[in-house]
Design a protein around this motif. Structure first.
Motif, short mmCIF file in Angstrom:
data_model
loop_
_atom_site.label_atom_id
_atom_site.label_comp_id
_atom_site.label_asym_id
_atom_site.label_seq_id
_atom_site.Cartn_x
_atom_site.Cartn_y
_atom_site.Cartn_z
N TYR A 114 -7.36 -6.18 6.89
CA TYR A 114 -7.19 -7.02 5.70
C TYR A 114 -6.05 -8.01 5.91
CZ TYR A 114 -7.60 -8.06 0.70
OH TYR A 114 -7.81 -8.68 -0.51
N PHE B 234 -5.45 -5.14 -3.69
CA PHE B 234 -5.90 -4.38 -2.52
C PHE B 234 -5.25 -3.00 -2.48
CE2 PHE B 234 -5.23 -3.26 2.01
CZ PHE B 234 -6.54 -3.16 2.42
N SER B 235 -3.98 -2.92 -2.87
CA SER B 235 -3.22 -1.67 -2.75
C SER B 235 -3.53 -0.67 -3.84
CB SER B 235 -1.72 -1.97 -2.75
OG SER B 235 -1.30 -2.46 -4.02
N ARG C 269 -5.95 3.19 1.08
CA ARG C 269 -6.39 2.45 2.26
C ARG C 269 -5.93 3.15 3.53
NH1 ARG C 269 -10.05 -1.23 0.11
NH2 ARG C 269 -9.12 -2.16 -1.77
N CYS D 36 0.82 -1.21 0.00
CA CYS D 36 0.00 0.00 0.00
C CYS D 36 0.86 1.27 0.00
CB CYS D 36 -0.93 0.00 1.22
SG CYS D 36 -2.21 -1.28 1.14
N GLU E 294 -7.82 -0.24 7.89
CA GLU E 294 -8.22 -1.13 6.80
C GLU E 294 -7.11 -2.11 6.44
OE1 GLU E 294 -11.42 1.53 4.20
OE2 GLU E 294 -9.27 1.77 3.83
N ILE E 295 -5.87 -1.58 6.39
CA ILE E 295 -4.72 -2.43 6.07
C ILE E 295 -4.55 -3.52 7.12
CG2 ILE E 295 -2.22 -2.47 5.82
CD1 ILE E 295 -2.44 0.39 4.66
#
Length: 210
Positions: free
Chosen positions: A192, A179-180, A184, A112, A188-189
């Motif tokens: 997840y 996802f990244s 985020r 991220c 949230e990171i």
């Protein structure tokens, strides 16, 4: 049909003096800026030289083409990932599941934080991914994870252990990249990464019992 030759992606020479080291650092820093701002399609050695404030001849002293610059950036990223794998997974005073969970959190967080750069390098990958140097660089991290799986699943069949290794690493890489690609928050990171680590640990625990 003849096979398309792979580009030369190795650096021409390694800097030996402080001034040369500073020049290479300036070139690579400029390359990162150009890649992040312009993207892989518009990445050129001329733009890198202009951003670094040096002649294009100075760039060519160390990098024969743009593929060599991009591979150096990718190689540095692979090395960082390999170092992260080694630091976390080889800390044997901690239980293996705890190390795996720490790795997942560190990996997702780094994906991220460096999403823009990773996407740009992914776009540039066709320039160097088939070169022998690229294959060798990618192998190092895989070996560390294979050793970890051997420790985690000492009694599993070789085929089962290899499948688990491929599944975990491919899932982290592919799902982490997806996802990244959206902004985020830290919570949230963390959520997840926890969910992904739970999934991996449950799967590997089942394999260990079997």
């Amino acid at each position: 049909m003849s096979k398309r030759p792979t580009p030369q992606i190795s650096s021409r020479k390694a800097p030996k003096q402080a001034r040369s080291t500073e020049l290479v650092s300036a070139i690579l820093e400029a390359a990162v800026q150009v890649l992040e701002q312009e993207g892989a399609p518009r990445f050129t050695t001329a733009r890198v030289a202009e951003r670094a404030g040096v002649s294009i001849g100075s760039v060519y002293q160390y990098f024969p083409n743009k593929a060599a610059i991009l591979f150096r950036l990718q190689g540095d990223e692979w090395q960082q990932t390999t170092d992260m794998l080694r630091t976390i997974l080889e800390e044997r005073d901690k239980p293996a599941p705890e190390r795996l969970r720490a790795l997942v959190h560190a990996f997702i967080r780094s994906e991220c934080e460096e999403a823009g750069m990773r996407v740009a390098l992914g776009d540039a990958a066709p320039l160097y991914r088939d070169a022998p140097e690229a294959q060798a660089a990618k192998t190092a991290g895989g070996n560390i994870f294979q050793d970890f799986m051997q420790e985690l699943l000492p009694h599993a069949a070789h085929a089962s252990r290899a499948l688990a290794c491929d599944l975990v690493t491919a899932t982290m890489s592919t799902v982490g990249k997806d996802f990244s690609e959206s902004p985020r928050t830290l919570p949230e990171i963390a959520a997840y990464a926890d969910a992904m680590a739970d999934m991996f640990c449950a799967y590997l625990e089942r394999l260990a019992r079997a």
